[in-house]
Enzyme design. Structure first.
Site, mmCIF file in Angstrom:
data_model
loop_
_atom_site.group_PDB
_atom_site.id
_atom_site.type_symbol
_atom_site.label_atom_id
_atom_site.label_comp_id
_atom_site.label_asym_id
_atom_site.label_seq_id
_atom_site.Cartn_x
_atom_site.Cartn_y
_atom_site.Cartn_z
ATOM 1 N N ASP A 160 8.763 12.562 -10.030
ATOM 2 C CA ASP A 160 7.675 12.768 -10.994
ATOM 3 C C ASP A 160 7.512 11.578 -11.922
ATOM 4 O OD1 ASP A 160 6.319 15.214 -10.767
ATOM 5 O OD2 ASP A 160 7.983 16.323 -11.670
ATOM 6 N N LYS A 195 4.945 11.444 -7.966
ATOM 7 C CA LYS A 195 4.066 12.598 -8.190
ATOM 8 C C LYS A 195 3.461 12.491 -9.587
ATOM 9 C CE LYS A 195 5.624 17.084 -8.720
ATOM 10 N NZ LYS A 195 5.075 17.459 -10.044
ATOM 11 N N GLU A 243 0.601 14.549 -12.329
ATOM 12 C CA GLU A 243 -0.171 15.758 -12.604
ATOM 13 C C GLU A 243 -1.594 15.399 -13.024
ATOM 14 O OE1 GLU A 243 1.817 18.206 -15.512
ATOM 15 O OE2 GLU A 243 3.701 18.211 -14.406
ATOM 16 N N GLU A 285 0.443 24.540 -8.048
ATOM 17 C CA GLU A 285 1.352 25.396 -8.814
ATOM 18 C C GLU A 285 0.573 26.525 -9.480
ATOM 19 O OE1 GLU A 285 3.989 23.324 -11.480
ATOM 20 O OE2 GLU A 285 4.858 25.185 -12.245
ATOM 21 N N ASP A 338 10.273 16.479 -13.248
ATOM 22 C CA ASP A 338 10.514 16.377 -14.686
ATOM 23 C C ASP A 338 10.910 17.747 -15.257
ATOM 24 O OD1 ASP A 338 8.021 17.543 -14.558
ATOM 25 O OD2 ASP A 338 7.023 16.124 -15.899
HETATM 26 O O1 KIV Z 1 8.980 19.156 -12.176
HETATM 27 C C1 KIV Z 1 9.036 19.932 -11.215
HETATM 28 O O2 KIV Z 1 10.085 20.460 -10.859
HETATM 29 C C2 KIV Z 1 7.809 20.229 -10.513
HETATM 30 C C3 KIV Z 1 7.832 21.363 -9.538
HETATM 31 C C4 KIV Z 1 7.819 22.651 -10.260
HETATM 32 C C5 KIV Z 1 6.720 21.266 -8.544
HETATM 33 O O3 KIV Z 1 6.811 19.600 -10.730
#
Ligand code: KIV
Length: 291
Positions: free
Chosen positions: A98, A127, A129, A196, A59
């Site tokens: 994401d 993914k 968070e 991160e 994202d």
């Molecule tokens: O959105 C993204 O690019 C990420 C990376 C920085 C791991 O989550």
């Protein structure tokens, strides 16, 4: 003798497509995994041919594609659109997408519906968070056949709660929270864990104590299973997420030791140099890129 690495031969032609079991085998053999963000079909082909193992439709496209100040405005429909584009261009690389802000936090059922949209668009893993409170959602998804990559440390979707883009887990108490969260996420079935902006020692400890998790570091030192960078950072095109270039970013268009006025590497050469540096352990360099 040229200081420029040759463009990578088409690595994806020689290698079978990555699957989750094959990634686990490679990681168990001690192979470092190279992940890179990607947002469209043409870059997907170039990155795949240069040997990138895992493409992340991050994202971060809110920052680097849309010019937004954060990832918060990115929608599920936009993530699905870019996922489909990347899926069309890639050949061997594994594709992770994401879940954007507001599409998974309310309930496991909300997360499943959003993840299904991304999987239909071509994602092979989603993914999300967040800490241990997301473990129920991770379990709900993995039990239903959706592989999950968790994401701890700096979680950009929480930028307003955190108060900025800064290193997380610096003191003992915060490091313990990270380790406990990672344990809960591993037990819930997460396959990958992006770490991160966390101190290298903390990332190394999580990676060592939870070998069932493939840890992917960004600003987390050299002790993780693999590395990820934002493509535009690697190509020297941005100041990094949030405006200024963080110390963990390396501009791979500049060959090490090349003169300041030397021509930069091509995109394919730069990405191949990133893959080679992740695989041989020369990136990240703890002294330069670590916290
Ligand atoms: O959105 C993204 O690019 C990420 C990376 C920085 C791991 O989550």
């Amino acid at each position: 003798m040229s200081v420029h690495p040759q463009p990578a031969p088409d690595a994806s032609a020689a290698r079978p497509a990555w699957t989750l079991p094959r990634l686990r085998e490679a990681s168990a053999r001690g192979e470092k995994l190279a992940m890179l963000t990607c947002y469209d079909a043409t870059f997907a082909r170039v990155l795949d041919e240069a040997g990138v193992d895992i493409l992340l439709v991050g994202d971060s496209l809110g920052n680097v594609i849309q010019g937004e100040a954060s990832t918060l405005p990115v929608t599920l429909e936009q993530m699905a659109y870019h996922t489909r584009a990347v899926a069309q261009g890639k050949r061997s690389a594994f594709l992770v997408t994401d879940l954007p802000f507001g599409t998974y936090e309310a309930s496991p059922e909300q997360a499943f519906a959003s993840a299904a949209t991304l999987m239909r668009a071509g994602a092979q893993m989603v993914k999300l968070e967040g800490g241990g409170y997301t473990a129920d959602t991770v379990r709900f998804l993995t039990e239903r056949g959706i592989p999950v990559c968790a994401h701890l440390g700096l979680t950009p979707q929480r930028v307003h709660a955190i108060g900025g883009y800064r290193v997380q887990g610096r003191d003992d108490a915060a490091a313990k929270v990270l380790l406990d969260d990672a344990t809960a996420l591993a037990q819930a079935g997460a396959a990958f864990l992006v770490l991160e902006l966390v101190p290298s020692a903390v990332a190394r400890r999580i990676s060592t104590e939870l070998p069932q998790l493939m840890t992917i570091g960004i600003g987390a030192g050299a002790g993780t299973t693999g590395q990820v960078l934002v493509l535009h950072d690697l190509l020297g095109l941005t100041g990094g997420t949030g405006g200024k270039r963080p110390r963990f970013v390396r501009d791979f268009t500049r060959a090490p030791g090349s003169a300041a006025d030397a021509p930069g590497l091509s995109i394919a050469q730069s990405v191949a140099a990133y893959v080679a540096a992740v695989k041989d352990g020369s990136f990240p360099d703890e002294a330069v890129h670590g916290y």
